[in-house]
Design an enzyme around this catalytic site. Structure first.
Site, short mmCIF file in Angstrom:
data_model
loop_
_atom_site.label_atom_id
_atom_site.label_comp_id
_atom_site.label_asym_id
_atom_site.label_seq_id
_atom_site.Cartn_x
_atom_site.Cartn_y
_atom_site.Cartn_z
N ASP A 111 0.82 -1.21 0.00
CA ASP A 111 0.00 0.00 0.00
C ASP A 111 0.85 1.26 0.00
OD1 ASP A 111 -2.27 -1.67 2.22
OD2 ASP A 111 -2.33 -1.48 0.04
N HIS A 129 4.04 -1.15 4.46
CA HIS A 129 2.83 -1.80 4.96
C HIS A 129 2.71 -3.27 4.57
CE1 HIS A 129 0.28 1.60 6.53
NE2 HIS A 129 1.51 2.02 6.42
N PRO A 130 2.27 -4.10 5.51
CA PRO A 130 2.25 -5.54 5.26
C PRO A 130 0.98 -6.08 4.65
CG PRO A 130 1.67 -5.17 7.53
CD PRO A 130 1.87 -3.80 6.91
N CYS A 131 0.00 -5.23 4.41
CA CYS A 131 -1.32 -5.75 4.04
C CYS A 131 -1.29 -6.74 2.89
CB CYS A 131 -2.27 -4.62 3.66
SG CYS A 131 -2.54 -3.48 5.00
N LYS A 132 -0.44 -6.49 1.89
CA LYS A 132 -0.49 -7.35 0.72
C LYS A 132 0.66 -8.36 0.70
CE LYS A 132 -3.38 -4.50 -2.06
NZ LYS A 132 -3.11 -3.06 -1.97
#
Lengths: 181, 293
Positions: A111, A129-132
């Site tokens: 992100d 960011h680690p979301c993906k």
């Protein structure tokens, strides 16, 4: 499953100069994107500081890998400062990153980079960011199973996200990545 | 008998009387009067202090003003922590009003995150909400929502403003109720769980103590035990922060505080998570020394 109480830490020092550091023969004007193998062979971690260099020209980079128990993925925290403690803004760190990695960051699959509080040190760091993370790590793991090779998750993940923020791994990591545990 | 919904309202409308004073070394063209405000417990400093900024900037020259930051008794205040948490953790044992010092220069880069705009507060708030849902529902509920629902959560919080007096609160009561309803219309979905379960997957919580290096403790913790019993606040503390609790026959050394109160240790954690969470859906718990009277 508890969150780790520690973190992996890597520091390196780099002399910032106005001309771009030449990498394996390519000049700044060429803006060619190096294949990963060549990137990994680049001279790194200049821990030695020559005395003739003014201290405010030396930049200390810190990279920490922490584990997010909420998302169950590793997260890369990083920051940079001059030796006198003055921090670098994100745009200054960004200038030290090679063009092709800038493109990769802008294309995703993460992100954003934002400033956040380090959960153990309580100080401001930049965070990728680690979301993906699961999204881009799954093909890596699937492929390793196909060719029947053990892949060290952290090393593979670091080799993907690290260069985007100026973190380069030496080849020896690549050797460790494919060893049996 | 207090309804559970009344608890939600009491949490949402909680206020802290605060006195803002300009740091003595700031350069002013004339004397700066202190500024009094009732701060919302559930919001964030940089979101609700526009009036403070304007008040002090009136007596300063443009060139002496850079990014505003706040400090209490020498400690820079982290704007990304909810106001109620900062107060409970740092100032609850002192007399009211809460005395905060305002700075416009020498931003403490090593201690505080920058807050370039309201967008930064929104991004931080939403990232906390998302992390809480990752713990509660594996992100399923938050991801199923539309962007406008996320916006509605933020708008509900953003419209909680500081006021000067309780009177002002009363005259705007109707409007304030709307914000509460606006927020909870969406937030209630984040507080649901499957009928077959007895609660969330994990409870979003953070435990803060000023006596430790580490800013907070956050771990995976289930609201329901293997035998189906509901875990309590006491169970949580025994597991992740045993030093917070008094020894069996010893004296009570600490207060365990959420939103300015000490909930009973027997309270089910699931209930606390549904009713005493902040708008970011986290339980922010302060462990502070028992005040000696």
């Amino acid at each position: 499953m508890d969150s780790s109480d520690g973190y992996m830490c890597k520091m390196h020092f780099q002399i910032k100069n106005e001309t771009v550091v030449s990498r394996a023969g390519t000049s700044a004007h060429e803006q060619t994107c190096l294949p990963m193998e060549e990137a990994l062979e680049l001279p790194l971690d200049d821990f030695e500081v020559t005395e003739s260099t003014a201290t405010n020209e030396v930049i200390k980079y810190e990279y920490h890998v922490l584990y997010s128990c909420s998302y169950q993925v590793p997260v890369l925290y990083f920051r940079a400062s001059f030796l006198d403690g003055r921090p670098l803004a994100l745009k200054d760190i960004w200038e030290g990153v090679h063009e092709c990695y800038k493109t990769r960051l802008l294309q995703g699959p993460w992100d954003t980079i934002s400033q956040q509080e380090h959960p153990i040190l309580g100080q401001p760091f930049f965070v990728l960011h680690p979301c993906k993370t699961n999204e881009f790590m799954t093909p890596v793991l699937k492929n390793s199973r196909k060719i029947n090779r053990n892949v060290n998750y952290i090393t593979s993940w670091l080799s993907l996200v690290g260069p985007v923020v100026g973190l380069h791994l030496p080849l020896s990591y690549a050797g460790a990545a494919s060893q049996d545990e | 008998m207090t309804d559970d919904k009344d608890v939600l309202r009491d949490v949402w409308f909680g206020r802290i009387p605060t006195c803002f004073t300009l740091y003595q070394d700031e350069i002013t063209e004339r004397e700066a009067e202190p500024y009094y405000l009732l701060l919302p417990r559930v919001s964030y400093l940089t979101l609700v202090t526009d009036k403070v900024k304007k008040h002090f900037q009136k007596v300063m020259r443009q060139e002496d003003i850079s990014e505003i930051w706040f400090e209490y008794e020498g400690t820079p205040l982290k704007w990304h922590y909810p106001i109620g948490l900062l107060f409970d953790l740092l100032a609850s044992s002192s007399a009211l009003p809460w005395n905060i010092t305002v700075h416009f220069k020498s931003f403490p880069e090593k201690d505080l995150l920058h807050c370039p705009s309201k967008d930064a507060v929104e991004a931080h708030f939403m990232s906390c909400v998302k992390e809480a849902d990752a713990l509660k529902h594996k992100s399923q509920v938050i991801n199923e929502m539309q962007k406008k629902d996320h916006k509605q959560l933020w708008m509900g919080l953003q419209n909680v403003v500081s006021t000067w007096s309780s009177q002002e609160i009363e005259t705007t009561q109707r409007v304030k109720q709307d914000r509460f309803d606006q927020f909870w219309a969406i937030n209630r979905k984040l507080m649901e769980y499957p009928a077959e379960e007895n609660g969330f997957r994990y409870i979003p919580f953070r435990i803060y103590q000023t006596t430790t290096e580490r800013p907070f403790i956050q771990k995976l913790f289930r609201p329901v035990a293997a035998d189906g019993q509901l875990h309590t606040l006491g169970d949580l503390l025994r597991e992740v922060c045993p030093s917070a609790l008094a020894p069996e026959d010893g004296e009570k050394k600490n207060q365990v505080m959420i939103h300015g109160i000490e909930p009973m240790l027997e309270t089910p954690l699931q209930w606390l998570s549904e009713h005493l969470s902040y708008p970011d859906n986290f339980l922010h718990i302060s462990i502070i020394p028992q005040p000696t009277d």
